[in-house]
Write a protein that holds these residues in place. Structure first.
Motif, PDB file in Angstrom:
ATOM      1  N   LYS A  54     -11.828  23.644 -77.118  1.00 53.71           N
ATOM      2  CA  LYS A  54     -11.236  24.436 -76.085  1.00 53.71           C
ATOM      3  C   LYS A  54     -12.392  25.401 -75.071  1.00 53.71           C
ATOM      4  CE  LYS A  54      -6.868  24.102 -76.837  1.00 53.71           C
ATOM      5  NZ  LYS A  54      -5.721  23.531 -75.945  1.00 53.71           N
ATOM      6  N   LEU A  55     -13.459  25.422 -75.637  1.00 53.08           N
ATOM      7  CA  LEU A  55     -14.703  26.071 -75.000  1.00 53.08           C
ATOM      8  C   LEU A  55     -15.639  25.048 -74.044  1.00 53.08           C
ATOM      9  CD1 LEU A  55     -15.971  28.315 -77.862  1.00 53.08           C
ATOM     10  CD2 LEU A  55     -14.903  29.062 -75.921  1.00 53.08           C
ATOM     11  N   GLU A  56     -15.569  23.791 -74.646  1.00 53.58           N
ATOM     12  CA  GLU A  56     -16.477  22.907 -73.973  1.00 53.58           C
ATOM     13  C   GLU A  56     -15.848  22.617 -72.542  1.00 53.58           C
ATOM     14  OE1 GLU A  56     -19.225  21.819 -75.041  1.00 53.58           O
ATOM     15  OE2 GLU A  56     -18.962  23.012 -76.839  1.00 53.58           O
ATOM     16  N   PRO A  57     -14.640  22.318 -72.043  1.00 57.94           N
ATOM     17  CA  PRO A  57     -14.294  22.344 -70.869  1.00 57.94           C
ATOM     18  C   PRO A  57     -14.715  23.452 -69.797  1.00 57.94           C
ATOM     19  CG  PRO A  57     -12.524  21.660 -72.352  1.00 57.94           C
ATOM     20  CD  PRO A  57     -13.447  22.236 -72.995  1.00 57.94           C
ATOM     21  N   LEU A  58     -14.606  24.422 -70.309  1.00 58.48           N
ATOM     22  CA  LEU A  58     -15.003  25.718 -69.498  1.00 58.48           C
ATOM     23  C   LEU A  58     -16.568  25.846 -69.716  1.00 58.48           C
ATOM     24  CD1 LEU A  58     -14.422  28.364 -68.041  1.00 58.48           C
ATOM     25  CD2 LEU A  58     -14.270  29.491 -70.623  1.00 58.48           C
ATOM     26  N   ARG A  59     -17.273  25.425 -70.654  1.00 59.10           N
ATOM     27  CA  ARG A  59     -18.767  25.495 -70.422  1.00 59.10           C
ATOM     28  C   ARG A  59     -19.352  24.298 -69.780  1.00 59.10           C
ATOM     29  NH1 ARG A  59     -21.872  26.622 -74.968  1.00 59.10           N
ATOM     30  NH2 ARG A  59     -20.108  26.100 -76.300  1.00 59.10           N
ATOM     31  N   ALA A  60     -18.349  23.208 -69.492  1.00 57.94           N
ATOM     32  CA  ALA A  60     -18.924  22.304 -68.573  1.00 57.94           C
ATOM     33  C   ALA A  60     -18.654  22.725 -67.232  1.00 57.94           C
ATOM     34  CB  ALA A  60     -18.113  21.006 -69.006  1.00 57.94           C
ATOM     35  N   LYS A  61     -17.429  23.614 -66.882  1.00 58.14           N
ATOM     36  CA  LYS A  61     -17.302  23.924 -65.654  1.00 58.14           C
ATOM     37  C   LYS A  61     -18.716  25.069 -65.125  1.00 58.14           C
ATOM     38  CE  LYS A  61     -12.401  22.995 -65.346  1.00 58.14           C
ATOM     39  NZ  LYS A  61     -11.180  23.968 -65.329  1.00 58.14           N
ATOM     40  N   MET A  62     -18.819  25.855 -66.165  1.00 60.16           N
ATOM     41  CA  MET A  62     -19.828  26.879 -65.870  1.00 60.16           C
ATOM     42  C   MET A  62     -21.285  26.234 -65.513  1.00 60.16           C
ATOM     43  SD  MET A  62     -18.409  29.786 -68.363  1.00 60.16           S
ATOM     44  CE  MET A  62     -19.426  31.279 -67.826  1.00 60.16           C
TER      45      MET A  62
END
Length: 93
Positions: A57-65
């Motif tokens: 769940k963290l990886e998509p947010l990390r990619a956006k950031m």
């Protein structure tokens, strides 16, 4: 027959919101701008009420950031911390 070129990314218009990032990216920018210091991906995930206990769940947010950092909207500090660019806080263009 000759093939036509297709514009995949629209040109930026004069309106302030037309050239801005999509809604979920604006939410991330708002979180980082309001923070007192660097924001970790996990903290942003919790702020957005996403399940931060699962790495997937963290990886998509990390990619956006990371994408926001590549666009020059955020400054990436290490692999997991991000800060707003000074001009993004209202100090410049």
């Amino acid at each position: 027959m000759a093939e036509r070129a297709v514009l995949l990314i629209p040109h930026r218009g004069g309106a302030a919101d037309e050239g801005g990032p999509p809604g979920d990216y604006r939410e991330i920018l708002a979180i980082v701008r309001e923070a007192d210091g660097p924001v970790q991906v996990r903290a942003a995930c919790e702020w957005l009420v996403l399940d931060a206990s699962v790495r997937g769940k963290l990886e998509p947010l990390r990619a956006k950031m990371t994408r926001l950092a590549a666009w020059g909207r955020l400054h990436m500090r290490g692999e997991v911390r991000f800060t707003a660019r000074p001009w993004a806080r209202g100090a410049g263009p």
